[in-house]
Design a protein around this motif. Structure first.
Motif, short mmCIF file in Angstrom:
data_model
loop_
_atom_site.label_atom_id
_atom_site.label_comp_id
_atom_site.label_asym_id
_atom_site.label_seq_id
_atom_site.Cartn_x
_atom_site.Cartn_y
_atom_site.Cartn_z
N GLY A 53 0.94 -1.16 0.11
CA GLY A 53 0.31 0.07 -0.27
C GLY A 53 1.09 1.32 0.00
O GLY A 53 0.28 1.94 -0.87
N SER A 57 1.26 4.17 -2.69
CA SER A 57 0.51 5.41 -3.09
C SER A 57 1.77 6.07 -3.58
O SER A 57 0.68 7.28 -3.70
CB SER A 57 0.13 5.42 -1.58
OG SER A 57 2.02 5.67 -0.78
N LEU A 61 -0.54 9.61 -5.72
CA LEU A 61 -0.30 10.37 -4.76
C LEU A 61 0.17 11.61 -5.98
O LEU A 61 -0.35 12.50 -6.24
CB LEU A 61 0.69 11.04 -3.71
CG LEU A 61 -0.12 10.01 -2.37
CD1 LEU A 61 1.35 9.90 -1.56
CD2 LEU A 61 -1.19 10.82 -2.04
N ALA A 256 -3.42 1.40 -0.96
CA ALA A 256 -2.97 2.56 -1.68
C ALA A 256 -3.97 3.67 -0.89
O ALA A 256 -4.19 4.38 -1.32
CB ALA A 256 -2.23 1.75 -2.68
N SER A 257 -5.19 3.24 -1.87
CA SER A 257 -6.34 4.08 -1.63
C SER A 257 -6.87 4.02 -0.56
O SER A 257 -6.97 6.35 -1.30
CB SER A 257 -7.48 2.97 -2.75
OG SER A 257 -7.26 2.81 -3.99
N LEU A 259 -4.40 5.17 1.30
CA LEU A 259 -3.47 6.46 2.43
C LEU A 259 -3.56 7.11 0.97
O LEU A 259 -3.67 8.51 2.15
CB LEU A 259 -2.33 5.29 1.76
CG LEU A 259 -2.11 4.69 3.01
CD1 LEU A 259 -0.85 3.96 2.47
CD2 LEU A 259 -2.14 4.98 4.01
N VAL A 260 -3.88 7.41 -0.13
CA VAL A 260 -4.21 8.64 -0.86
C VAL A 260 -5.41 9.43 -0.26
O VAL A 260 -5.35 10.99 -0.03
CB VAL A 260 -4.23 8.11 -2.19
CG1 VAL A 260 -4.63 9.44 -3.29
CG2 VAL A 260 -2.93 7.50 -2.97
N LEU A 294 -5.46 1.53 -8.98
CA LEU A 294 -5.07 0.63 -8.26
C LEU A 294 -5.27 -0.74 -7.30
O LEU A 294 -4.19 -1.43 -7.36
CB LEU A 294 -4.49 1.41 -6.81
CG LEU A 294 -4.14 3.25 -7.30
CD1 LEU A 294 -4.42 3.69 -5.04
CD2 LEU A 294 -2.24 3.25 -6.45
#
Length: 320
Positions: A53, A57, A61, A256-257, A259-260, A294
Protein backbone atom coordinates in the motif's frame (compact mmCIF):
# COMPACT_ATOMS: atom_id res chain seq x y z
CA UNK A 1 -30.65 -52.47 -30.33
CA UNK A 2 -32.06 -50.33 -27.50
CA UNK A 3 -30.55 -46.96 -26.48
CA UNK A 4 -29.25 -46.04 -23.03
CA UNK A 5 -31.71 -45.78 -20.18
CA UNK A 6 -32.45 -42.37 -18.58
CA UNK A 7 -30.34 -43.23 -15.56
CA UNK A 8 -27.40 -44.23 -17.78
CA UNK A 9 -27.72 -40.99 -19.80
CA UNK A 10 -27.84 -38.96 -16.59
CA UNK A 11 -24.73 -40.72 -15.32
CA UNK A 12 -22.95 -39.99 -18.60
CA UNK A 13 -23.78 -36.28 -18.33
CA UNK A 14 -22.58 -36.16 -14.74
CA UNK A 15 -19.30 -37.75 -15.76
CA UNK A 16 -18.88 -35.20 -18.57
CA UNK A 17 -19.38 -32.40 -16.07
CA UNK A 18 -17.08 -33.92 -13.51
CA UNK A 19 -13.78 -32.29 -14.68
CA UNK A 20 -15.37 -28.84 -14.75
CA UNK A 21 -16.94 -29.37 -11.34
CA UNK A 22 -13.58 -30.47 -9.94
CA UNK A 23 -11.96 -27.38 -11.51
CA UNK A 24 -14.53 -25.07 -9.87
CA UNK A 25 -14.19 -26.93 -6.58
CA UNK A 26 -10.41 -26.48 -6.62
CA UNK A 27 -10.77 -22.74 -7.36
CA UNK A 28 -13.11 -22.34 -4.40
CA UNK A 29 -10.72 -24.30 -2.22
CA UNK A 30 -7.79 -22.09 -3.28
CA UNK A 31 -9.74 -18.91 -2.56
CA UNK A 32 -10.80 -20.13 0.88
CA UNK A 33 -7.23 -21.19 1.56
CA UNK A 34 -5.89 -17.76 0.63
CA UNK A 35 -8.40 -16.06 2.94
CA UNK A 36 -7.61 -18.54 5.72
CA UNK A 37 -3.89 -17.81 5.47
CA UNK A 38 -4.61 -14.09 5.89
CA UNK A 39 -6.49 -14.86 9.09
CA UNK A 40 -4.08 -17.53 10.33
CA UNK A 41 -0.97 -15.37 9.88
CA UNK A 42 -2.22 -11.79 10.10
CA UNK A 43 1.07 -10.21 11.13
CA UNK A 44 3.19 -11.42 8.22
CA UNK A 45 0.44 -11.17 5.60
CA UNK A 46 -0.76 -7.70 6.56
CA UNK A 47 2.79 -6.41 6.93
CA UNK A 48 3.31 -7.31 3.27
CA UNK A 49 -0.02 -5.73 2.32
CA UNK A 50 0.88 -2.52 4.18
CA UNK A 51 4.24 -2.33 2.39
CA UNK A 52 2.45 -2.75 -0.95
CA UNK A 53 0.00 0.00 0.00
CA UNK A 54 2.79 2.43 0.84
CA UNK A 55 4.70 1.62 -2.36
CA UNK A 56 1.63 1.99 -4.60
CA UNK A 57 0.45 5.16 -2.84
CA UNK A 58 3.45 7.19 -4.07
CA UNK A 59 2.58 7.08 -7.80
CA UNK A 60 -1.07 7.38 -6.84
CA UNK A 61 -0.37 10.64 -4.99
CA UNK A 62 1.44 11.99 -8.05
CA UNK A 63 -1.50 11.02 -10.26
CA UNK A 64 -3.91 12.65 -7.80
CA UNK A 65 -1.89 15.86 -8.00
CA UNK A 66 -2.17 15.71 -11.78
CA UNK A 67 -5.94 15.24 -11.46
CA UNK A 68 -6.22 18.35 -9.29
CA UNK A 69 -4.16 20.35 -11.81
CA UNK A 70 -6.47 19.12 -14.56
CA UNK A 71 -9.50 20.27 -12.58
CA UNK A 72 -7.92 23.70 -12.12
CA UNK A 73 -7.25 23.86 -15.85
CA UNK A 74 -10.88 23.00 -16.57
CA UNK A 75 -12.07 25.78 -14.26
CA UNK A 76 -9.65 28.29 -15.77
CA UNK A 77 -10.38 27.34 -19.38
CA UNK A 78 -12.56 30.42 -19.70
CA UNK A 79 -9.40 32.56 -19.40
CA UNK A 80 -8.08 30.96 -22.57
CA UNK A 81 -11.02 32.44 -24.49
CA UNK A 82 -10.21 36.01 -23.43
CA UNK A 83 -7.80 38.66 -24.64
CA UNK A 84 -7.11 42.17 -23.34
CA UNK A 85 -6.02 44.88 -25.77
CA UNK A 86 -4.15 47.91 -24.41
CA UNK A 87 -4.39 50.83 -26.81
CA UNK A 88 -1.63 53.31 -27.48
CA UNK A 89 -1.95 56.55 -25.44
CA UNK A 90 -2.13 58.79 -28.51
CA UNK A 91 -5.08 57.01 -30.14
CA UNK A 92 -8.13 59.19 -30.80
CA UNK A 93 -11.81 58.32 -31.08
CA UNK A 94 -11.66 57.63 -34.84
CA UNK A 95 -8.79 55.18 -34.44
CA UNK A 96 -10.62 53.38 -31.64
CA UNK A 97 -13.77 53.14 -33.76
CA UNK A 98 -11.77 51.82 -36.69
CA UNK A 99 -10.21 49.16 -34.48
CA UNK A 100 -13.59 48.13 -33.13
CA UNK A 101 -14.96 47.85 -36.67
CA UNK A 102 -12.01 45.64 -37.59
CA UNK A 103 -12.64 43.45 -34.55
CA UNK A 104 -16.30 43.07 -35.48
CA UNK A 105 -15.24 41.56 -38.80
CA UNK A 106 -13.02 38.94 -37.16
CA UNK A 107 -14.59 35.48 -36.85
CA UNK A 108 -12.43 34.77 -33.78
CA UNK A 109 -14.03 37.61 -31.78
CA UNK A 110 -17.38 36.81 -30.22
CA UNK A 111 -17.75 39.90 -28.03
CA UNK A 112 -15.81 43.04 -27.15
CA UNK A 113 -16.07 45.46 -24.24
CA UNK A 114 -14.40 48.89 -24.09
CA UNK A 115 -13.02 50.12 -20.76
CA UNK A 116 -12.14 53.80 -20.57
CA UNK A 117 -9.19 55.03 -18.48
CA UNK A 118 -11.59 56.59 -15.94
CA UNK A 119 -13.53 53.33 -15.56
CA UNK A 120 -10.29 51.37 -15.23
CA UNK A 121 -8.94 53.77 -12.59
CA UNK A 122 -12.16 53.48 -10.58
CA UNK A 123 -12.05 49.66 -10.72
CA UNK A 124 -8.38 49.71 -9.70
CA UNK A 125 -9.15 51.97 -6.76
CA UNK A 126 -11.88 49.62 -5.54
CA UNK A 127 -9.69 46.55 -5.97
CA UNK A 128 -6.74 48.04 -4.11
CA UNK A 129 -8.99 49.82 -1.61
CA UNK A 130 -7.01 53.01 -2.08
CA UNK A 131 -8.43 56.51 -1.92
CA UNK A 132 -7.15 59.56 -3.74
CA UNK A 133 -6.47 57.94 -7.12
CA UNK A 134 -9.22 60.04 -8.64
CA UNK A 135 -7.31 63.22 -7.67
CA UNK A 136 -4.35 62.43 -9.95
CA UNK A 137 -3.52 65.18 -12.43
CA UNK A 138 -3.36 62.71 -15.33
CA UNK A 139 -4.77 59.23 -15.69
CA UNK A 140 -1.89 56.80 -16.45
CA UNK A 141 -4.18 53.98 -17.57
CA UNK A 142 -4.79 53.36 -21.32
CA UNK A 143 -7.97 52.51 -23.11
CA UNK A 144 -8.61 48.76 -22.85
CA UNK A 145 -10.74 46.48 -25.00
CA UNK A 146 -11.67 43.13 -23.45
CA UNK A 147 -12.30 40.45 -26.06
CA UNK A 148 -14.25 37.23 -25.67
CA UNK A 149 -13.13 34.77 -28.32
CA UNK A 150 -15.32 32.33 -30.18
CA UNK A 151 -13.36 29.37 -28.72
CA UNK A 152 -10.32 28.61 -26.56
CA UNK A 153 -8.23 26.90 -29.24
CA UNK A 154 -4.58 28.02 -29.48
CA UNK A 155 -4.95 28.40 -33.25
CA UNK A 156 -7.73 30.97 -32.77
CA UNK A 157 -5.60 33.14 -30.47
CA UNK A 158 -2.58 32.82 -32.73
CA UNK A 159 -4.48 33.92 -35.84
CA UNK A 160 -5.99 36.91 -34.04
CA UNK A 161 -2.66 37.87 -32.50
CA UNK A 162 -1.04 38.04 -35.94
CA UNK A 163 -3.71 40.48 -37.07
CA UNK A 164 -3.47 42.59 -33.91
CA UNK A 165 0.26 43.13 -34.42
CA UNK A 166 -0.59 45.00 -37.62
CA UNK A 167 -3.02 47.36 -35.90
CA UNK A 168 -1.26 50.66 -35.02
CA UNK A 169 -3.82 51.50 -32.32
CA UNK A 170 -2.88 48.40 -30.28
CA UNK A 171 0.17 48.97 -28.11
CA UNK A 172 0.07 45.62 -26.33
CA UNK A 173 -2.24 42.67 -25.77
CA UNK A 174 -2.33 39.81 -23.29
CA UNK A 175 -4.05 36.45 -23.24
CA UNK A 176 -4.85 34.02 -20.43
CA UNK A 177 -4.31 31.14 -22.86
CA UNK A 178 -0.55 31.12 -22.30
CA UNK A 179 -1.06 30.24 -18.64
CA UNK A 180 -3.54 27.50 -19.56
CA UNK A 181 -1.03 25.98 -21.99
CA UNK A 182 1.69 25.99 -19.33
CA UNK A 183 -0.73 24.39 -16.88
CA UNK A 184 -1.51 21.67 -19.43
CA UNK A 185 2.20 21.00 -19.90
CA UNK A 186 2.62 20.67 -16.14
CA UNK A 187 -0.30 18.25 -15.97
CA UNK A 188 1.14 16.14 -18.79
CA UNK A 189 4.51 15.98 -17.02
CA UNK A 190 2.88 14.95 -13.73
CA UNK A 191 0.84 12.23 -15.46
CA UNK A 192 3.90 10.78 -17.19
CA UNK A 193 5.86 10.91 -13.93
CA UNK A 194 3.05 9.05 -12.15
CA UNK A 195 2.97 6.27 -14.76
CA UNK A 196 6.77 5.91 -14.69
CA UNK A 197 6.72 5.66 -10.90
CA UNK A 198 3.96 3.08 -11.08
CA UNK A 199 6.00 0.94 -13.48
CA UNK A 200 9.24 1.28 -11.54
CA UNK A 201 7.69 0.71 -8.13
CA UNK A 202 5.67 -2.11 -9.63
CA UNK A 203 8.94 -4.06 -9.81
CA UNK A 204 9.31 -3.48 -6.07
CA UNK A 205 5.83 -4.91 -5.56
CA UNK A 206 6.75 -7.99 -7.58
CA UNK A 207 9.86 -8.61 -5.44
CA UNK A 208 8.07 -7.98 -2.14
CA UNK A 209 5.17 -10.29 -2.94
CA UNK A 210 7.53 -12.79 -4.51
CA UNK A 211 9.59 -13.05 -1.34
CA UNK A 212 6.45 -13.68 0.72
CA UNK A 213 5.23 -16.33 -1.73
CA UNK A 214 8.65 -17.97 -1.78
CA UNK A 215 8.39 -18.51 1.98
CA UNK A 216 4.91 -19.93 1.47
CA UNK A 217 6.21 -22.37 -1.11
CA UNK A 218 9.04 -23.41 1.18
CA UNK A 219 6.52 -24.38 3.87
CA UNK A 220 4.48 -26.36 1.32
CA UNK A 221 7.43 -28.12 -0.29
CA UNK A 222 6.40 -31.59 0.97
CA UNK A 223 2.84 -31.09 -0.23
CA UNK A 224 4.08 -29.98 -3.66
CA UNK A 225 6.44 -32.94 -3.91
CA UNK A 226 3.59 -35.32 -3.04
CA UNK A 227 1.25 -33.74 -5.63
CA UNK A 228 3.97 -34.02 -8.26
CA UNK A 229 4.51 -37.66 -7.29
CA UNK A 230 0.88 -38.58 -7.94
CA UNK A 231 0.84 -36.76 -11.27
CA UNK A 232 -0.39 -33.29 -10.38
CA UNK A 233 0.20 -30.67 -13.06
CA UNK A 234 2.22 -27.50 -12.55
CA UNK A 235 -0.93 -25.43 -13.14
CA UNK A 236 -2.70 -27.30 -10.35
CA UNK A 237 0.17 -26.68 -7.92
CA UNK A 238 0.49 -23.05 -8.99
CA UNK A 239 -3.19 -22.15 -8.57
CA UNK A 240 -3.18 -21.65 -4.75
CA UNK A 241 -0.15 -19.40 -5.10
CA UNK A 242 -1.89 -17.30 -7.77
CA UNK A 243 -4.81 -16.72 -5.42
CA UNK A 244 -2.42 -15.74 -2.63
CA UNK A 245 -0.55 -13.25 -4.83
CA UNK A 246 -3.67 -11.76 -6.43
CA UNK A 247 -5.47 -11.34 -3.10
CA UNK A 248 -2.39 -9.79 -1.48
CA UNK A 249 -1.96 -7.33 -4.35
CA UNK A 250 -5.66 -6.46 -4.38
CA UNK A 251 -5.66 -5.66 -0.68
CA UNK A 252 -2.44 -3.68 -1.14
CA UNK A 253 -4.23 -1.57 -3.75
CA UNK A 254 -7.09 -0.96 -1.33
CA UNK A 255 -4.64 0.13 1.38
CA UNK A 256 -2.95 2.47 -1.12
CA UNK A 257 -6.35 4.00 -1.96
CA UNK A 258 -7.00 4.59 1.73
CA UNK A 259 -3.60 6.23 2.20
CA UNK A 260 -4.18 8.52 -0.80
CA UNK A 261 -7.64 9.47 0.48
CA UNK A 262 -6.15 10.25 3.89
CA UNK A 263 -3.43 12.42 2.33
CA UNK A 264 -5.98 14.32 0.22
CA UNK A 265 -8.24 14.95 3.23
CA UNK A 266 -5.30 16.22 5.30
CA UNK A 267 -4.10 18.60 2.58
CA UNK A 268 -7.59 19.70 1.47
CA UNK A 269 -7.45 22.91 3.51
CA UNK A 270 -4.20 24.30 2.04
CA UNK A 271 -5.29 23.35 -1.48
CA UNK A 272 -8.63 25.11 -1.09
CA UNK A 273 -6.92 28.24 0.24
CA UNK A 274 -4.44 28.19 -2.64
CA UNK A 275 -7.26 27.94 -5.18
CA UNK A 276 -9.22 30.69 -3.41
CA UNK A 277 -6.22 33.03 -3.70
CA UNK A 278 -6.63 32.76 -7.49
CA UNK A 279 -10.37 33.29 -7.32
CA UNK A 280 -11.24 29.63 -7.79
CA UNK A 281 -13.25 27.27 -5.61
CA UNK A 282 -12.03 23.67 -5.68
CA UNK A 283 -12.67 20.72 -3.40
CA UNK A 284 -9.84 18.14 -3.60
CA UNK A 285 -11.01 14.59 -4.14
CA UNK A 286 -9.67 11.21 -5.21
CA UNK A 287 -10.61 10.12 -8.70
CA UNK A 288 -12.68 6.89 -8.50
CA UNK A 289 -10.86 5.67 -11.58
CA UNK A 290 -7.60 5.91 -9.64
CA UNK A 291 -8.99 3.61 -6.93
CA UNK A 292 -9.90 1.02 -9.57
CA UNK A 293 -6.48 1.45 -11.17
CA UNK A 294 -4.70 0.81 -7.86
CA UNK A 295 -6.78 -2.29 -7.17
CA UNK A 296 -6.26 -3.64 -10.69
CA UNK A 297 -2.52 -2.81 -10.66
CA UNK A 298 -2.04 -4.43 -7.25
CA UNK A 299 -3.92 -7.58 -8.26
CA UNK A 300 -2.05 -7.81 -11.58
CA UNK A 301 1.35 -7.31 -9.97
CA UNK A 302 0.56 -9.90 -7.28
CA UNK A 303 -0.57 -12.39 -9.94
CA UNK A 304 2.54 -11.71 -12.02
CA UNK A 305 4.79 -12.22 -8.99
CA UNK A 306 3.08 -15.53 -8.23
CA UNK A 307 3.57 -16.64 -11.84
CA UNK A 308 7.28 -15.80 -11.89
CA UNK A 309 8.17 -17.11 -8.42
CA UNK A 310 5.81 -20.07 -8.58
CA UNK A 311 6.98 -21.46 -11.90
CA UNK A 312 10.61 -21.08 -10.86
CA UNK A 313 10.38 -22.72 -7.43
CA UNK A 314 7.67 -25.28 -8.12
CA UNK A 315 9.77 -26.77 -10.89
CA UNK A 316 12.64 -27.17 -8.43
CA UNK A 317 10.53 -28.41 -5.51
CA UNK A 318 8.61 -30.95 -7.58
CA UNK A 319 11.81 -32.45 -9.03
CA UNK A 320 12.73 -35.68 -7.14
Amino acid sequence: MSGPTPSEARGTREKSRHPLAAWRRHHRHCLRGALARLIRRPLGAWATILVLGVVLSLPALVMTLGHQVERLGTIWTSDAARMDLYLAPETDQDERDALRDWLDRQAAVAEQRVISPDTGLEALSERLRMEGLDDLESNPLPWVIELTLSDAKPETRLTLAEGLREQPAVAEFSSGGDWIERLEQIRTFIDELGWWLLMLLGLTVVFVVGNTLRLELHERRREIALIALIGGTERYMLRPLLYDGTLTGLLGGLVASGLVSLAVSVTAGPIERFAASYGTAISPQVDPGLVLLLMAAGALLGWLSAQVIGRFYIGRLSTP
